[in-house]
Design a protein around this motif. Structure first.
Motif, PDB file in Angstrom:
ATOM      1  N   LEU A  25     -41.762  32.967  14.753  1.00  0.00           N
ATOM      2  CA  LEU A  25     -42.477  33.991  15.514  1.00  0.00           C
ATOM      3  C   LEU A  25     -41.563  35.158  15.852  1.00  0.00           C
ATOM      4  N   LEU A  73     -48.325  33.327  22.887  1.00  0.00           N
ATOM      5  CA  LEU A  73     -48.221  32.062  22.154  1.00  0.00           C
ATOM      6  C   LEU A  73     -49.251  31.129  22.782  1.00  0.00           C
ATOM      7  N   TYR A 114     -49.979  34.335  18.513  1.00  0.00           N
ATOM      8  CA  TYR A 114     -49.763  33.186  17.630  1.00  0.00           C
ATOM      9  C   TYR A 114     -50.528  32.008  18.204  1.00  0.00           C
ATOM     10  N   ILE A 139     -47.140  26.821  13.982  1.00  0.00           N
ATOM     11  CA  ILE A 139     -47.984  28.010  14.111  1.00  0.00           C
ATOM     12  C   ILE A 139     -49.054  27.916  13.021  1.00  0.00           C
ATOM     13  N   GLU A 164     -51.796  33.623  13.117  1.00  0.00           N
ATOM     14  CA  GLU A 164     -51.203  34.726  13.869  1.00  0.00           C
ATOM     15  C   GLU A 164     -51.929  36.013  13.521  1.00  0.00           C
TER      16      GLU A 164
END
Ligand code: ATP
Ligand code: MG
Length: 241
Positions: free
Chosen positions: A28, A38, A212, A219, A222
């Motif tokens: 990220l 996040l 994200y 992840i 995004e």
């Protein structure tokens, strides 16, 4: 120059506790002057990501760059000195210390000790309620006031970048909105960079620039806030639309 655009870059981060791996290659980036969210449900690995970035737990693999510098194994207090500050979940205040004691104690670091008055003025202008209650013990503050104090304490460290771990947790809707607008103000008026960890996707997308989505230590999605808001998976699983 590449790298100058991003305050924080996390590459292929793996981390965990003892034998248990929790993060499986997290990537990220946090752009300067923006709020990056996040997001993810309980147990997704959001707090573990923050603790690994901060160095509270030492990353197993991968790389963390702060302001272009490799800080993968730099301890938390040094990162704080470099301008990276974590506002942890659960507020973690000392119930018997007053509001002002919390704030002045926080400012004893090299970054802030020559600017205590200036920082106090700033924090009290952002949170007039804390100024009114500066002699009150933290243990007797309301939940919302305690969250404000946790943020204020982070600001007393004179950060360039703040990471918040679920600042809206346990707050009534009105207070969640107050916290959201305060975080937006930190970006818009102070130019601070923010990594915002939240389960409250709705609130986060109101103020973030980029987001994200984390599931099971990875992840999975995004995009810009607009992209995430239009994504069918986000709408169904996280926004309940
Ligand atoms: N100190 C610890 N020791 C062992 N396992 C842990 C520890 N802390 C967290 N875990 C495990 O790591 C996984 C990820 O937890 P983490 O706290 O990072 O999730 P989270 O996304 O922050 O969740 P929440 O939204 O509930 O705070 C979970 O399975 C959790 O049980
Ligand atoms: Mg957490």
């Amino acid at each position: 120059m590449a790298g100058q655009e991003y305050m924080l870059v996390v590459e292929d981060l793996e981390s965990g506790y003892g034998e248990t791996q929790v993060l499986f290659g997290v990537n990220l980036k946090v752009r300067k002057g923006e709020i990056t969210a996040l997001l993810g449900s309980n147990g997704a690995g959001k707090s573990t990501t923050l603790w690994s970035i901060m160095g509270v737990i030492d990353p197993w693999k991968g790389r963390i760059l702060f302001k272009g510098e490799d800080v993968t194994h730099v301890p938390p207090h040094k990162k704080t000195t470099m301008g990276l500050v974590l506002v942890p979940e659960g507020r973690r205040l000392w119930p018997n210390l007053t509001v002002e004691e919390h704030l002045t104690l926080a400012a004893k670091t090299p970054r802030s000790r020559n600017k205590v008055e200036e920082l106090l003025d700033l924090v009290y202008s952002l949170f007039p309620r804390l100024k009114e209650r500066r002699k009150q013990k933290a243990g007797t503050l309301s939940g919302g006031e305690q969250q404000m104090l946790a943020i204020a304490r982070g600001l007393m460290l004179n950060p360039e970048m703040l990471m918040f771990d679920e600042p809206s947790l346990g707050l009534a809707p009105k207070l969640v909105q107050d916290i959201a607008s305060t975080i937006a103000k930190l970006r818009d008026e102070l130019g601070l960079t923010v990594l915002l960890v939240e389960q409250n996707v709705h609130m986060s997308l109101q103020i973030a620039n980029y987001g994200y989505i984390m599931e099971n230590g990875r992840i999975v999605l995004e995009g810009t806030v607009e992209e995430l808001e239009e994504n069918p998976r986000v709408r169904e699983a996280y926004l309940g639309i």
